[in-house]
Scaffold this active site. Structure first.
Site, PDB file in Angstrom:
ATOM      1  N   ASP A  55       0.861  -1.175   0.000  1.00 22.40           N
ATOM      2  CA  ASP A  55       0.000   0.000   0.000  1.00 22.40           C
ATOM      3  C   ASP A  55       0.914   1.247   0.000  1.00 22.40           C
ATOM      4  O   ASP A  55       2.142   1.160   0.098  1.00 22.40           O
ATOM      5  CB  ASP A  55      -0.960  -0.040   1.204  1.00 22.40           C
ATOM      6  CG  ASP A  55      -2.224   0.772   0.960  1.00 22.40           C
ATOM      7  OD1 ASP A  55      -3.251   0.499   1.584  1.00 22.40           O
ATOM      8  OD2 ASP A  55      -2.162   1.704   0.116  1.00 22.40           O
TER       9      ASP A  55
HETATM   10  C1  GLC Z   1      -4.447   4.292  -0.182  1.00 20.71           C
HETATM   11  C2  GLC Z   1      -5.308   3.114   0.207  1.00 20.71           C
HETATM   12  C3  GLC Z   1      -5.404   2.059  -0.854  1.00 20.71           C
HETATM   13  C4  GLC Z   1      -5.302   2.683  -2.233  1.00 20.71           C
HETATM   14  C5  GLC Z   1      -3.921   3.300  -2.369  1.00 20.71           C
HETATM   15  C6  GLC Z   1      -3.743   3.996  -3.720  1.00 20.71           C
HETATM   16  O1  GLC Z   1      -3.672   4.698   0.910  1.00 20.71           O
HETATM   17  O2  GLC Z   1      -5.020   2.457   1.426  1.00 20.71           O
HETATM   18  O3  GLC Z   1      -6.656   1.393  -0.667  1.00 20.71           O
HETATM   19  O4  GLC Z   1      -5.485   1.681  -3.221  1.00 20.71           O
HETATM   20  O5  GLC Z   1      -3.630   4.201  -1.320  1.00 20.71           O
HETATM   21  O6  GLC Z   1      -4.617   5.066  -3.813  1.00 20.71           O
END
Ligand code: GLC
Length: 713
Positions: free
Chosen positions: A257
């Site tokens: 993430d």
């Molecule tokens: C965010 C979220 C994730 C998302 C990623 C990209 O922090 O936790 O669900 O896909 O970043 O936007």
């Protein structure tokens, strides 16, 4: 030797690490084209994928840099968080899950994939599969609710929808199932918090949707921010390398993430970015979202012996194979054609989905609204809130595409005099509008009181310790109720909101969640009776946050709640039961279930049990009813949940019609994770429970006996 093998042989270490580097356009691409340092990074082959960039020209420009200006011309992945629509926005997942219809879940994902693929997107960070049982956690809005069986079915449908039958089709996009795992078990509902749960809870509740996602062929999985039992998921070898890759055989791409690799330092498991990068790679994480740790630190990790070149090659190989599966080597500009999408059809699908996601919680005879109504008041901060109808994570959705509740009602009640007053803001400290709003209420035959949250009050980093009505909404509601008007409360939110006082006093209460573009039309269709509501709760709705976590499939206890016995699992100051149970939802009809029966009372492994019941529509409107089937394992090596959802069926019933609803229940439905968490079915008695929701007292029940191969029961 195939394309991937040739590339692996040709790549320098930096080019390999570039493939593992996933960057966000938000930081690197300015305006309609790549700008700033990003251009050099892409030209130097230091980027494997970009997210938060869309649009044919912008994506083509970025892709051209990679394909035509780098040494090896490896195309980029283009990702975006498309959870409930790309441009056409559908209801948020917690609402859509409550339709209990895998076909519509697949259809909305397919429609979103088509819109996104037209704009160069080839990967979505969805479906979000985090089982959630705590409305304080803002991300409950993004997932399929509290039940692992429902979550698994949701996963399968969404992956089918996003990926289509063949990833290389230009209308298909790679699904990234997220967030692996147990992110929704955050204590006290606080986002990103360290999770401590039993392995049994992991295997019974939080892993099943990901097991289903892997079986459904999801192209990628995103690891969660949180730690589980002290091991951050971004570097969790036991769950990522050994379980996901080893036991499940997942050979797709695993993506961290956002900056989560760098966050291993804050977690306290890595002393610096080099150690963090090594830990994540060794755990099986292939792509580094935004932290830049792989690009910058894996060379040192390699030289210090923290990782092997084989670890890096394995990750690069998976990323390249995903690009190959997407057909990017054959056609890096594999944009779907605009002619392949039907915007009108998408909006009609958005309307159908929104209508079916609406959940009628209480109705004391005031709904559907009478056609003869001439004076209607529409009051509250959500009545004309346009952008909030999109809900959190609305991708490229636009507020101007949304129909507000007020607009929907004005269009649906052309002969009525409709007066609107906002009353108070959603979360502000303003109260001066309460008196004039009450004046409007006094003039009306019925008040549609539109309350709830703003879109930004749920989703990521949007946790609420007291998930009630924000701001001064309660004062507004109580003042409007005190006028004696007939009030229909409509709640727009990303979570169950704890407002028992409102439910108690309003003549009807409707949960509309965030329904997307067609919100206003859908809610008006339901309130006026043009559509018979059919939504059911995918998550338990508590009386009070003090009951949380609260969910129907609680594990049995030696002293189950008994209002007549103080020495049982109960509260002195609150009921133990929720305000509304999982599966709750009313319609304008009334369905009665009778005559539950099974085709055999004893069964063996490999045999199906045919379970049937009769459903009768005792109402005056045709209805879509969802009928749930739960089981109770009466005696097992470990205490089992008091009920577990194992199937549901739909019954479309005309007024007065009776249909027999049938479930073909495989013996596998009676298995559970045994001592080593492999599925086992133990000989013995099971209750099969069938009903319209998870309220145990309302379920029909029949007992069956499982005999193992030796005939033991
Ligand atoms: C965010 C979220 C994730 C998302 C990623 C990209 O922090 O936790 O669900 O896909 O970043 O936007």
């Amino acid at each position: 030797m195939n394309k991937v093998e040739r590339l692996m042989q040709s790549m320098t270490l930096e080019e390999k690490l570039g493939q593992l580097n996933l960057v966000t356009a938000g930081r690197m691409i300015t305006g309609p084209t790549v700008g700033g340092d990003a251009t050099e990074d892409i030209r130097a082959g230091r980027v494997g994928g970009v997210f938060n960039l869309w649009g044919r020209e912008a994506v083509a420009n970025a892709q051209r840099l990679a394909v035509e200006e780098t040494r090896l011309g490896v195309p980029l992945l283009f990702g975006l968080d498309i959870l409930h629509g790309h441009r056409t926005i559908f209801p948020i997942p917690i609402a859509e899950a409550g339709i209990f219809d895998p076909l519509i879940w697949e259809r909305t994902a397919r429609a979103a994939a088509l819109e996104a693929a037209c704009e160069g997107i080839n990967m979505t960070f969805a479906p979000m599969l985090d089982i959630a049982r705590d409305p304080r956690w803002g991300r409950i809005a993004e997932g399929p609710g509290e039940d692992p069986f429902l979550g698994a079915k949701f996963a399968e449908a969404k992956i089918r929808g996003f990926q289509g039958g063949d990833l290389s089709q230009r209308t298909s996009i790679a699904a990234v199932a997220k967030h692996f795992c147990a992110y929704g078990a955050a204590p006290a509902g606080r986002d990103y918090a360290a999770v401590d749960i039993s392995d049994r809870s992991l295997h019974e509740t939080y892993l099943p949707p990901f097991v289903a996602a892997v079986a459904a062929g999801c192209a990628a999985i995103m690891t969660a921010f949180n730690s589980v039992n002290g091991a951050p998921m971004t570097s969790n070898r036991a769950l990522v390398r050994d379980f996901l890759r080893g036991k499940l055989g997942f050979d797709g791409v695993i993506i961290s993430d956002y900056t989560a690799i760098a966050e291993l330092i804050e977690h306290g498991v890595a002393g610096d970015l080099v150690e963090a990068a090594a830990l994540a790679l060794k755990a099986g994480v292939d792509m580094d979202m935004v932290s830049g740790a792989y690009l910058r630190c894996l060379p040192e990790a390699l030289s210090r012996g923290f990782v092997d070149l084989g670890d890096i090659d394995a990750a690069v190989d998976r990323v390249l194979r995903l690009k190959q599966r997407l057909g990017l080597f054959d056609d890096p500009y594999r944009f779907a054609s605009e002619t392949e999408q039907d915007k009108q059809a998408s909006r009609e699908l958005a309307l159908e989905t929104a209508r079916r996601a609406i959940t009628l919680l209480v109705n004391r005879g005031v709904l559907p609204l009478a056609n003869e109504l001439r004076h209607v008041a529409v009051i509250g901060p959500l009545a004309n809130a346009r952008a909030d109808m999109l809900g959190p994570w609305s991708a490229v959705g636009a507020a101007q595409n949304c129909v507000t509740i007020l607009e929907g009602l004005v269009a649906a009640l052309p002969r009525a005099d409709i007066r609107f007053h906002e009353g108070v803001s959603i979360a502000g400290d303003d109260a001066e509008g309460i008196a004039p709003a009450c004046a409007v209420a006094r003039e009306a035959e019925v008040v549609i009181l539109c309350l709830g949250e703003s879109a930004s009050m749920s989703g990521e980093a949007a946790c609420r310790a007291t998930p009630g009505l924000p701001g001064r909404q309660r004062e507004l509601a109580e003042a409007v109720l005190a006028t004696g008007a007939a009030v229909v409360a409509v709640i727009a939110s990303g979570r169950p909101l704890t407002a028992p006082w409102l439910v108690e006093r309003a003549r009807a209460t409707v949960a509309m969640w965030f329904l997307g573009d067609m919100a206003g039309r859908a809610i008006a269709d339901v309130l006026t009776g043009r559509i018979n509501p059919s939504g059911r709760l995918a998550v338990t709705w508590p009386h009070d946050v003090g009951q949380v976590p609260i969910f129907y499939a609680s594990r049995s206890t030696g002293r189950p709640p008994d209002a007549d016995d103080p020495f049982t699992s109960r509260y002195l100051d609150l009921p133990t039961a929720p305000l509304f149970s999982f599966g709750h939802g009313l319609s304008y009809s009334r369905v009665e279930l009778t005559n539950l029966r099974v085709d055999r009372n004893e069964f063996h492994a490999g045999e199906n049990i045919e379970v049937t019941a009769d459903a009768t529509n005792a109402g005056k409107m045709a209805t879509e009813e969802t009928i749930f089937l739960f089981i109770r394992d009466r005696v097992a090596i470990v205490a089992r949940p008091i009920m577990e959802l194992k199937a549901w069926a739909k019954a479309m019933l005309a007024p007065g019609e009776t249909k027999t609803v049938a479930f073909a229940l495989s013996s596998d439905s009676f298995s559970f994770p045994g001592e080593d968490f492999a599925p086992v079915i133990e000989p013995g008695e099971f209750d099969i429970l069938v009903g319209l929701n998870a309220e145990r007292a309302n379920l029909l029940s029949v007992r069956v006996l499982f005999r193992d191969s030796a005939g033991d029961a």
